[in-house]
Design an enzyme around this catalytic site. Structure first.
Site, short mmCIF file in Angstrom:
data_model
loop_
_atom_site.label_atom_id
_atom_site.label_comp_id
_atom_site.label_asym_id
_atom_site.label_seq_id
_atom_site.Cartn_x
_atom_site.Cartn_y
_atom_site.Cartn_z
N CYS A 1 39.24 38.71 30.19
CA CYS A 1 38.80 37.95 31.30
C CYS A 1 39.43 39.24 32.81
CB CYS A 1 39.69 37.04 31.74
SG CYS A 1 39.60 35.83 33.39
N CYS B 1 34.09 41.43 36.28
CA CYS B 1 33.94 39.76 35.91
C CYS B 1 33.29 39.67 34.41
CB CYS B 1 34.09 39.56 36.97
SG CYS B 1 33.60 37.25 36.27
#
Lengths: 234, 234
Positions: B85, B197
């Site tokens: 992440c 992302c």
């Protein structure tokens, strides 16, 4: 949903089956936000000695690595443990001895589902070590269900397919060959086929056979979600 | 290969991105037997408070959960830690403070790859909290690369797409909308697009844009395999 239990997953036996288990958990959980999904601690422990090789007398025991994996998951916060591999349940006693949290057996849960279908006979597709340890044979016997195992030559072909899937070959040839073995057991009277190796459902689906397919991975996925307090997607 | 390092993965941010990271690790590792694959300890920790909500002032800090996740992975045997992440790297300092093993930053590794391409300017697709924390902007500035961020309205649309992917919607509509945002940055002069992302590469591919796409997930996957001492598949 924040009060769900944390699931510890002994995996890497093999890694593709672990990935498949993880994906099925996500797909079967009712979730609108990521926080609705279960917390899973996965040990993709590919360094566990080959279970089938050990049973052939050709390598070290996987028991210490499996026990250590289970203990590590508990220490890291797992509230209960599952194992995304049927064969390794031959060392269930050593795993249970290493932890103080519950262990959910893929064999017991799968046989419960099969027994509820009340079949005359059931065919079992499983790895050599799983067959040699009598995991499904014993559990089905206790449940009063007759089981049909592949003959020696067919079992040999099945084991070759399992190794191919473990190495990442999940193509059409492997799928057809797996289906053929399942159909052979059906021809011998099996009304239900147990996909009793987590590699098998990666290629074999219910469409490949006449009767009912009980996928041990799916059974463990559903039982894991329910035991953790999560919600099953319809 | 049995002397490879064990990788600890802080995941669940979201779970689909973690599954994607795991799958890419398996696909990029040269392996003929399951024992050739890396041992990964994955904490699919879906109970970490929403990072973007916290940055909006709308929820608790994710820092304690991220630090605890990292510590748990180390205790369970991880030799180094990665996090699937980008946004959560805003709490990298808290994570590093909780562990004594190395931490491999997805931001730093991605920017290294981008800098090697020597672009005039680079476009960044990232979540709100990642943008607000200036993670890519600062790292790119240090590397001497000009960066182009989406305007406020476009960023709002991007964030909506990220939440849709997190909830499991990875269909054609979401893919096209993501591609359109990337193309907008290209029209503004970006020669390279960073998929910054881990949700974005689930839908966006290099075919969707004109220039070069640097997928932060793939960068982390490759760096993780190399750092662990595994072999990259060609």
């Amino acid at each position: 949903m924040s009060d769900t239990k944390t699931v510890g997953v002994i995996g890497g036996l093999g890694p593709v089956a672990t990935l498949d288990f993880f994906e099925r958990i996500l797909n079967r959980t009712r979730a609108t936000r990521e926080q609705d999904h279960l917390r899973l601690l996965i040990d993709n422990n590919t360094k566990v000695p080959d279970r089938n090789a050990f049973m052939r007398g050709d390598g070290p025991s996987p028991a210490p690595a499996l026990a250590s994996s289970a203990r590590g998951l508990q220490v890291a916060g797992a509230d209960f443990i599952v194992m995304a591999c049927n064969t390794a349940h031959a060392w269930e006693a050593e795993i249970r001895a290493a932890i103080s949290v519950p262990f959910l057996s893929i064999i017991d849960e799968t046989v419960k589902v099969v027994a509820d279908l009340r079949p005359e006979a059931v065919g079992v597709l499983a790895g050599d070590a799983c067959v040699a340890a009598g995991l499904y044979q014993n559990a089905l016997k206790t449940a009063g269900v007759r089981c049909i195992m592949p003959d020696a030559n067919t079992q040999k072909s099945l084991m070759e397919l399992i190794y191919r899937i473990k190495s990442g070959d999940t193509g059409e040839t492997v799928r057809r060959a797996s289906a053929k073995i399942a159909q052979k057991l059906e021809a011998q009277g099996a009304e239900v086929i147990i996909a009793g190796c987590t590699e098998i459902p990666i290629v074999l689906t219910a469409d490949d056979i006449e009767g009912e397919l009980v996928n041990s991975t799916d059974v463990l996925v559903e039982r894991t979600i329910v035991f953790a307090g999560g919600e099953l997607k319809a």
